[in-house]
Write a protein that holds these residues in place. Structure first.
Motif, PDB file in Angstrom:
ATOM      1  N   GLN A  12       0.805  -1.218   0.000  1.00  8.38           N
ATOM      2  CA  GLN A  12       0.000   0.000   0.000  1.00  8.38           C
ATOM      3  C   GLN A  12       0.841   1.273   0.000  1.00  8.38           C
ATOM      4  OE1 GLN A  12      -1.443  -0.912   4.358  1.00  8.38           O
ATOM      5  NE2 GLN A  12      -1.850   1.237   3.940  1.00  8.38           N
ATOM      6  N   TYR A  13       2.101   1.168   0.439  1.00  7.67           N
ATOM      7  CA  TYR A  13       2.976   2.339   0.459  1.00  7.67           C
ATOM      8  C   TYR A  13       3.930   2.376  -0.746  1.00  7.67           C
ATOM      9  CZ  TYR A  13       1.381   2.775   5.289  1.00  7.67           C
ATOM     10  OH  TYR A  13       0.612   2.900   6.423  1.00  7.67           O
ATOM     11  N   GLY A  14       3.809   1.401  -1.622  1.00 13.06           N
ATOM     12  CA  GLY A  14       4.725   1.318  -2.751  1.00 13.06           C
ATOM     13  C   GLY A  14       5.806   0.284  -2.493  1.00 13.06           C
ATOM     14  N   GLU A  15       6.969   0.496  -3.082  1.00 18.07           N
ATOM     15  CA  GLU A  15       8.063  -0.466  -2.936  1.00 18.07           C
ATOM     16  C   GLU A  15       8.509  -0.545  -1.476  1.00 18.07           C
ATOM     17  OE1 GLU A  15      12.326  -1.661  -5.047  1.00 18.07           O
ATOM     18  OE2 GLU A  15      11.386   0.272  -5.479  1.00 18.07           O
ATOM     19  N   SER A  16       8.544  -1.742  -0.951  1.00 13.62           N
ATOM     20  CA  SER A  16       8.860  -1.973   0.461  1.00 13.62           C
ATOM     21  C   SER A  16       9.728  -3.213   0.584  1.00 13.62           C
ATOM     22  CB  SER A  16       7.570  -2.154   1.274  1.00 13.62           C
ATOM     23  OG  SER A  16       6.675  -1.077   1.074  1.00 13.62           O
ATOM     24  N   ARG A  17      10.177  -3.482   1.803  1.00 11.59           N
ATOM     25  CA  ARG A  17      11.038  -4.645   2.014  1.00 11.59           C
ATOM     26  C   ARG A  17      10.673  -5.334   3.328  1.00 11.59           C
ATOM     27  NH1 ARG A  17      16.339  -3.259  -0.419  1.00 11.59           N
ATOM     28  NH2 ARG A  17      15.098  -3.780  -2.249  1.00 11.59           N
ATOM     29  N   ALA A  42       6.788   6.675   3.805  1.00 10.87           N
ATOM     30  CA  ALA A  42       5.572   7.202   4.429  1.00 10.87           C
ATOM     31  C   ALA A  42       5.534   8.724   4.290  1.00 10.87           C
ATOM     32  CB  ALA A  42       5.507   6.803   5.901  1.00 10.87           C
ATOM     33  N   TRP A  43       4.339   9.236   4.042  1.00 11.87           N
ATOM     34  CA  TRP A  43       4.164  10.683   3.887  1.00 11.87           C
ATOM     35  C   TRP A  43       4.451  11.430   5.189  1.00 11.87           C
ATOM     36  CZ3 TRP A  43       0.920  13.169   7.173  1.00 11.87           C
ATOM     37  CH2 TRP A  43      -0.020  12.390   7.858  1.00 11.87           C
ATOM     38  N   TYR A  44       4.288  10.746   6.324  1.00 10.30           N
ATOM     39  CA  TYR A  44       4.416  11.417   7.623  1.00 10.30           C
ATOM     40  C   TYR A  44       5.858  11.476   8.143  1.00 10.30           C
ATOM     41  CZ  TYR A  44       3.921   6.453   8.932  1.00 10.30           C
ATOM     42  OH  TYR A  44       4.052   5.088   9.013  1.00 10.30           O
ATOM     43  N   GLN A  49       2.869   1.789  12.318  1.00  3.20           N
ATOM     44  CA  GLN A  49       2.204   0.731  13.078  1.00  3.20           C
ATOM     45  C   GLN A  49       3.220  -0.315  13.540  1.00  3.20           C
ATOM     46  OE1 GLN A  49      -0.827   0.047   9.911  1.00  3.20           O
ATOM     47  NE2 GLN A  49      -2.310   0.282  11.567  1.00  3.20           N
ATOM     48  N   GLY A  50       4.440   0.165  13.735  1.00  2.00           N
ATOM     49  CA  GLY A  50       5.535  -0.697  14.168  1.00  2.00           C
ATOM     50  C   GLY A  50       6.611  -0.850  13.111  1.00  2.00           C
ATOM     51  N   CYS A  51       6.313  -0.380  11.900  1.00  2.00           N
ATOM     52  CA  CYS A  51       7.268  -0.509  10.791  1.00  2.00           C
ATOM     53  C   CYS A  51       8.370   0.549  10.866  1.00  2.00           C
ATOM     54  CB  CYS A  51       6.540  -0.377   9.460  1.00  2.00           C
ATOM     55  SG  CYS A  51       5.391  -1.724   9.114  1.00  2.00           S
ATOM     56  N   PHE A  52       9.424   0.298  10.102  1.00  2.71           N
ATOM     57  CA  PHE A  52      10.506   1.263   9.923  1.00  2.71           C
ATOM     58  C   PHE A  52      10.137   2.101   8.693  1.00  2.71           C
ATOM     59  CE2 PHE A  52      12.160  -2.230  12.302  1.00  2.71           C
ATOM     60  CZ  PHE A  52      13.097  -1.695  13.177  1.00  2.71           C
ATOM     61  N   ALA A  53       9.526   3.247   8.931  1.00  3.24           N
ATOM     62  CA  ALA A  53       9.010   4.080   7.849  1.00  3.24           C
ATOM     63  C   ALA A  53       9.959   5.243   7.582  1.00  3.24           C
ATOM     64  CB  ALA A  53       7.623   4.599   8.202  1.00  3.24           C
ATOM     65  N   PHE A  54      10.190   5.509   6.303  1.00  2.00           N
ATOM     66  CA  PHE A  54      11.171   6.506   5.875  1.00  2.00           C
ATOM     67  C   PHE A  54      10.539   7.576   4.983  1.00  2.00           C
ATOM     68  CE2 PHE A  54      13.468   2.672   6.855  1.00  2.00           C
ATOM     69  CZ  PHE A  54      14.581   3.129   7.539  1.00  2.00           C
ATOM     70  N   ALA A  55      11.255   8.686   4.852  1.00  3.42           N
ATOM     71  CA  ALA A  55      10.809   9.763   3.975  1.00  3.42           C
ATOM     72  C   ALA A  55      10.805   9.294   2.516  1.00  3.42           C
ATOM     73  CB  ALA A  55      11.721  10.979   4.133  1.00  3.42           C
ATOM     74  N   GLN A  56       9.871   9.829   1.753  1.00  3.64           N
ATOM     75  CA  GLN A  56       9.811   9.507   0.329  1.00  3.64           C
ATOM     76  C   GLN A  56      11.115   9.867  -0.367  1.00  3.64           C
ATOM     77  OE1 GLN A  56       7.393   7.998  -1.263  1.00  3.64           O
ATOM     78  NE2 GLN A  56       5.546   8.220  -0.009  1.00  3.64           N
TER      79      GLN A  56
END
Length: 207
Positions: A134-139, A161-163, A179-186
């Motif tokens: 849902q966020y695009g390319e992920s790992r 992530a946009w945030y 939600q617990g993931c390692f989310a990074f700037a676009q």
């Protein structure tokens, strides 16, 4: 002072010089990340290197370490890519889970490995395969320790992530929560996915 006494004194001085620790054998050079503070703490680096040794049978890429220092607030670049061969380190923004920071203070207060907790899990991960969600390319991430062994079942991954951006930091002094993931700037995700390849060790903790 006589020659004999001089050499005895010099030898004693040499014997008192401390031997460098395991974590200090990397001489960091300026990186291309988002902060002038691109180097992880020696203690956290030492823990990550120990994890690399412990899980070496599961890790193909031993030239790079990915380290998330959740001792730092979310406004700081706290995700480090450490080149063990070249001695270079870069840092990036990374989000933590809502369950680790219920009041959205910008700080990690606790870790959890429990389903539905929406919290970040500490420990060593093996970086898995790429997929498009849902966020695009992920790992995907594979938890290697009892404290994070539910990572796959909880769908804890690396994703953009946009945030996660500097504008939010300027407006509210922190980035958003995952939600617990390692989310990074676009703007950073392409470099993260390129360098944190499948078979790399990712280590997360707080001091």
């Amino acid at each position: 002072m006589g020659r004999r006494q001089f050499f005895r004194t010099a030898a004693a001085g040499i014997s008192m010089i401390a031997t460098p620790s395991v974590a200090s054998d990397i001489i960091f050079r300026s990186g291309t990340g988002n902060s002038s503070s691109d180097s992880p703490s020696p203690l956290l680096l030492s823990r990550a290197k120990a994890a690399l040794e412990t899980h070496k049978s599961r890790i193909r890429n031993r030239d790079l370490l990915a380290i998330a220092d959740f001792s730092k607030p979310s406004r700081d670049p706290r995700f480090y890519l450490v080149d063990l061969r070249g001695g270079q380190s870069n840092s990036f923004l990374v989000a933590h889970g809502k369950g680790s920071d219920p009041a959205h203070s910008g700080w990690v207060h606790n870790f959890s490995n429990t389903h539905g907790s929406e919290a970040t899990s500490a420990g060593a991960y093996a970086v898995g395969e790429t997929y498009f969600g849902q966020y695009g390319e992920s790992r995907r991430l594979i938890g290697l320790e009892p404290q994070n062994d539910q990572a796959e079942a909880r769908a804890i991954v690396i994703h953009p992530a946009w945030y996660v951006n500097q504008t939010l930091i300027q407006e509210q002094g922190k980035i958003g929560r995952s939600q617990g993931c390692f989310a990074f700037a676009q703007s950073d995700i392409a470099q993260i996915l390129q360098r944190v390849a499948p078979g790399t060790l990712l280590y997360a903790d707080k001091l």
